[in-house]
Motif scaffolding. Structure first.
Motif, PDB file in Angstrom:
ATOM      1  N   THR A 270      50.071  33.741  53.077  1.00  0.00           N
ATOM      2  CA  THR A 270      48.693  33.884  52.610  1.00  0.00           C
ATOM      3  C   THR A 270      48.660  34.433  51.188  1.00  0.00           C
ATOM      4  N   GLY A 271      49.504  35.424  50.910  1.00  0.00           N
ATOM      5  CA  GLY A 271      49.566  35.981  49.571  1.00  0.00           C
ATOM      6  C   GLY A 271      50.005  34.956  48.534  1.00  0.00           C
ATOM      7  N   LEU A 272      50.981  34.145  48.891  1.00  0.00           N
ATOM      8  CA  LEU A 272      51.439  33.111  47.964  1.00  0.00           C
ATOM      9  C   LEU A 272      50.337  32.100  47.674  1.00  0.00           C
ATOM     10  N   ASP A 273      49.535  31.766  48.697  1.00  0.00           N
ATOM     11  CA  ASP A 273      48.463  30.785  48.524  1.00  0.00           C
ATOM     12  C   ASP A 273      47.258  31.360  47.795  1.00  0.00           C
ATOM     13  N   ARG A 274      46.859  32.575  48.170  1.00  0.00           N
ATOM     14  CA  ARG A 274      45.577  33.111  47.714  1.00  0.00           C
ATOM     15  C   ARG A 274      45.678  34.051  46.523  1.00  0.00           C
ATOM     16  N   VAL A 275      46.724  34.856  46.474  1.00  0.00           N
ATOM     17  CA  VAL A 275      46.790  35.902  45.457  1.00  0.00           C
ATOM     18  C   VAL A 275      47.631  35.483  44.261  1.00  0.00           C
ATOM     19  N   LEU A 276      48.766  34.843  44.499  1.00  0.00           N
ATOM     20  CA  LEU A 276      49.667  34.482  43.404  1.00  0.00           C
ATOM     21  C   LEU A 276      48.952  33.732  42.277  1.00  0.00           C
ATOM     22  N   PRO A 277      48.102  32.730  42.569  1.00  0.00           N
ATOM     23  CA  PRO A 277      47.426  32.029  41.473  1.00  0.00           C
ATOM     24  C   PRO A 277      46.472  32.915  40.672  1.00  0.00           C
ATOM     25  N   ARG A 278      46.032  34.045  41.241  1.00  0.00           N
ATOM     26  CA  ARG A 278      45.054  34.895  40.577  1.00  0.00           C
ATOM     27  C   ARG A 278      45.696  35.991  39.718  1.00  0.00           C
ATOM     28  N   LEU A 279      46.990  36.199  39.874  1.00  0.00           N
ATOM     29  CA  LEU A 279      47.631  37.316  39.181  1.00  0.00           C
ATOM     30  C   LEU A 279      47.482  37.256  37.657  1.00  0.00           C
ATOM     31  N   PRO A 280      47.577  36.095  37.020  1.00  0.00           N
ATOM     32  CA  PRO A 280      47.376  36.082  35.561  1.00  0.00           C
ATOM     33  C   PRO A 280      46.015  36.635  35.138  1.00  0.00           C
ATOM     34  N   ALA A 281      44.975  36.375  35.935  1.00  0.00           N
ATOM     35  CA  ALA A 281      43.650  36.917  35.610  1.00  0.00           C
ATOM     36  C   ALA A 281      43.643  38.429  35.755  1.00  0.00           C
ATOM     37  N   TYR A 282      44.363  38.953  36.756  1.00  0.00           N
ATOM     38  CA  TYR A 282      44.442  40.405  36.929  1.00  0.00           C
ATOM     39  C   TYR A 282      45.137  41.044  35.732  1.00  0.00           C
ATOM     40  N   VAL A 283      46.217  40.404  35.284  1.00  0.00           N
ATOM     41  CA  VAL A 283      46.966  40.945  34.141  1.00  0.00           C
ATOM     42  C   VAL A 283      46.088  40.966  32.890  1.00  0.00           C
ATOM     43  N   ALA A 284      45.371  39.885  32.659  1.00  0.00           N
ATOM     44  CA  ALA A 284      44.509  39.826  31.477  1.00  0.00           C
ATOM     45  C   ALA A 284      43.440  40.906  31.524  1.00  0.00           C
ATOM     46  N   HIS A 285      42.840  41.106  32.693  1.00  0.00           N
ATOM     47  CA  HIS A 285      41.763  42.097  32.779  1.00  0.00           C
ATOM     48  C   HIS A 285      42.301  43.526  32.765  1.00  0.00           C
ATOM     49  N   ALA A 286      43.542  43.720  33.197  1.00  0.00           N
ATOM     50  CA  ALA A 286      44.143  45.060  33.122  1.00  0.00           C
ATOM     51  C   ALA A 286      44.167  45.554  31.683  1.00  0.00           C
ATOM     52  N   ARG A 287      44.322  44.652  30.734  1.00  0.00           N
ATOM     53  CA  ARG A 287      44.329  45.046  29.323  1.00  0.00           C
ATOM     54  C   ARG A 287      42.948  45.535  28.883  1.00  0.00           C
ATOM     55  N   VAL A 288      41.916  44.909  29.410  1.00  0.00           N
ATOM     56  CA  VAL A 288      40.549  45.361  29.123  1.00  0.00           C
ATOM     57  C   VAL A 288      40.315  46.745  29.717  1.00  0.00           C
ATOM     58  N   VAL A 289      40.745  46.931  30.964  1.00  0.00           N
ATOM     59  CA  VAL A 289      40.552  48.204  31.655  1.00  0.00           C
ATOM     60  C   VAL A 289      41.327  49.321  30.961  1.00  0.00           C
ATOM     61  N   ALA A 290      42.587  49.046  30.599  1.00  0.00           N
ATOM     62  CA  ALA A 290      43.410  50.070  29.955  1.00  0.00           C
ATOM     63  C   ALA A 290      42.807  50.513  28.636  1.00  0.00           C
ATOM     64  N   ALA A 291      42.334  49.571  27.831  1.00  0.00           N
ATOM     65  CA  ALA A 291      41.717  49.918  26.550  1.00  0.00           C
ATOM     66  C   ALA A 291      40.460  50.754  26.762  1.00  0.00           C
ATOM     67  N   ALA A 292      39.656  50.397  27.770  1.00  0.00           N
ATOM     68  CA  ALA A 292      38.424  51.139  28.035  1.00  0.00           C
ATOM     69  C   ALA A 292      38.719  52.536  28.571  1.00  0.00           C
ATOM     70  N   LEU A 293      39.771  52.684  29.381  1.00  0.00           N
ATOM     71  CA  LEU A 293      40.165  54.008  29.845  1.00  0.00           C
ATOM     72  C   LEU A 293      40.541  54.907  28.668  1.00  0.00           C
ATOM     73  N   HIS A 294      41.350  54.375  27.775  1.00  0.00           N
ATOM     74  CA  HIS A 294      41.747  55.158  26.590  1.00  0.00           C
ATOM     75  C   HIS A 294      40.520  55.567  25.776  1.00  0.00           C
ATOM     76  N   GLU A 295      39.630  54.628  25.553  1.00  0.00           N
ATOM     77  CA  GLU A 295      38.420  54.938  24.782  1.00  0.00           C
ATOM     78  C   GLU A 295      37.582  55.994  25.496  1.00  0.00           C
ATOM     79  N   GLY A 296      37.489  55.886  26.816  1.00  0.00           N
ATOM     80  CA  GLY A 296      36.713  56.846  27.579  1.00  0.00           C
ATOM     81  C   GLY A 296      37.288  58.240  27.524  1.00  0.00           C
ATOM     82  N   PHE A 297      38.604  58.354  27.599  1.00  0.00           N
ATOM     83  CA  PHE A 297      39.240  59.668  27.523  1.00  0.00           C
ATOM     84  C   PHE A 297      39.071  60.280  26.130  1.00  0.00           C
ATOM     85  N   MET A 298      39.185  59.465  25.100  1.00  0.00           N
ATOM     86  CA  MET A 298      39.004  59.981  23.749  1.00  0.00           C
ATOM     87  C   MET A 298      37.562  60.466  23.557  1.00  0.00           C
ATOM     88  N   ALA A 299      36.611  59.690  24.058  1.00  0.00           N
ATOM     89  CA  ALA A 299      35.211  60.078  23.925  1.00  0.00           C
ATOM     90  C   ALA A 299      34.901  61.357  24.696  1.00  0.00           C
TER      91      ALA A 299
END
Length: 390
Positions: A270-299
């Motif tokens: 199930t993971g190979l069918d449902r989750v594996l294809p979505r992992l690139p989107a998770y990686v891309a959005h992790a960069r958005v989240v990480a940048a926003a976390l840093h900005e939030g801590f600085m603020a």
């Protein structure tokens, strides 16, 4: 300390864990997948709902590694471009066996790996105590070794094990060129290369290469099914047919020849069918989240905070804050309880007093978070840290 006092402390710790679990379970917004907080009933229901879409449930059940287990083994071998694969109940068992098999073939029981690699940190010295192997460390820097460090290491080793990504350094990866050079340096020493690919699935965006090409650099690869793909457990060791045949013999000796494993294997499929294809989107959005976390801590006036890597290499990364972990866990629980938003799961003490660390995973629920959502949640979280509230 009296028995009564010790029991009180144990109950207190258990109560804290229960509160953390309940708070995260009750949250309506999280960054990570919700599987950490399912009940047994919910986990079984979800598995049953998905199973019919990945496998014919009218087929006979597996018996000691046949049928559905073989289906998963073949699928993973094909995905990784390897000749064969063997399913194991745990990755700890899979890697111990892989490394001892390579030691027998090379005649050298020394394994070169990072001191932060999983066998060194999380497996109670199993490589030496159980498998009779010895480990050496080409580098102690919080990254994988360089080609020069591998090439110039002062003593022979039979196998080079590379954890991709190196979790305890912050889920970090080398560049594709650096990884290729490290493998070439190992080949110059007539050394076998084994990838600890527990989280290999999410490395493709960083390397810009398909799984088959990444795995093709190594002689053998281990992958996990529960860390990124949401499975119940289990792992696969992939490599040459002769190695896999030997590994299966050792799997039996280690107690890994389990009578039936179809629930775990179904969850892996199930993971190979449902989750594996979505992992690139998770990686891309992790960069958005990480940048926003840093900005939030600085603020919020926390210049000593750290998000690492600043631009994550996978969909997971680490965050450090200069507070006691109990204070941060209290803030996390209160935020989830009072706002139904869980920004962080659990904080742990780091090696330096007064510094705590947590791991952030961005999965399907996290895709709904905008950068502003993250910054707002950070401000709310920081305000709840004891001593920070206005």
């Amino acid at each position: 300390m009296s028995d009564t006092a010790e029991q009180g402390e144990e109950q207190s710790a258990e109560q804290k864990r229960a509160r953390l679990w309940a708070a995260a379970r009750g949250a309506e917004r999280t960054l990570w997948r919700p599987g950490f907080h399912f009940t047994v009933r919910e986990r079984l229901e979800r598995l049953t709902d998905a199973a019919a879409q990945v496998y014919d449930l009218d087929e006979p059940v597996d018996m000691y590694g046949d049928r559905i287990v073989e289906t998963l083994e073949k699928r993973v071998a094909d995905l990784l471009g390897k000749e064969a694969a063997a399913f194991f109940p745990t990755g700890t068992m899979a890697q111990q066996i892989a490394l001892r098999c390579w030691a027998g073939r090379t005649g050298n029981p020394v394994v070169a790996l990072h001191p932060l690699a999983h066998p060194e940190v999380h497996e109670r010295d199993a490589l030496s105590v159980v498998s009779g192997l010895r480990t050496v460390h080409p580098t102690r820097e919080p990254r994988l070794p360089t080609a020069e460090e591998v090439r110039d290491f002062e003593e022979p080793f039979g196998t080079l094990m590379l954890e991709l990504p190196l979790r305890d350094a912050g889920f970090v990866l080398p560049s594709w060129e650096e990884l290729s050079e490290v493998v070439d340096a190992a080949r110059e020493r007539d050394t076998v290369v084994h990838f600890d690919g527990a989280r290999l699935w999410e490395c493709t965006p960083h390397f810009g290469r398909p799984l088959e090409e990444i795995a093709g650099l190594a002689d053998s690869v281990y992958v996990s099914f529960y860390k990124s793909l949401g499975g119940l457990g289990g792992a696969v060791l992939a490599g040459p047919q002769t190695l896999v045949d030997e590994a299966k013999a050792w799997r039996h000796r280690y107690g890994g020849q389990v009578f039936q494993q179809f629930p775990t294997v179904l969850s892996a499929l199930t993971g190979l069918d449902r989750v594996l294809p979505r992992l690139p989107a998770y990686v891309a959005h992790a960069r958005v989240v990480a940048a926003a976390l840093h900005e939030g801590f600085m603020a919020a006036g926390l210049p000593l905070s750290r998000v690492h890597p600043r631009e994550p290499h996978t969909h997971e990364f680490r965050v450090w804050l200069p507070y006691d972990h109990e204070e941060l866990n209290e803030a996390a629980v209160r935020q989830a309880e009072e706002t139904k938003t869980a920004l962080f799961r659990r904080w742990f003490p780091d090696r330096m007093p007064g510094l705590s660390v947590t791991e952030v995973t961005v999965a399907e629920p996290g895709l709904e978070w905008t950068a502003e959502d993250v910054r707002t949640a950070v401000a709310d979280f920081v305000a709840r840290i004891p001593g920070r509230a206005a």
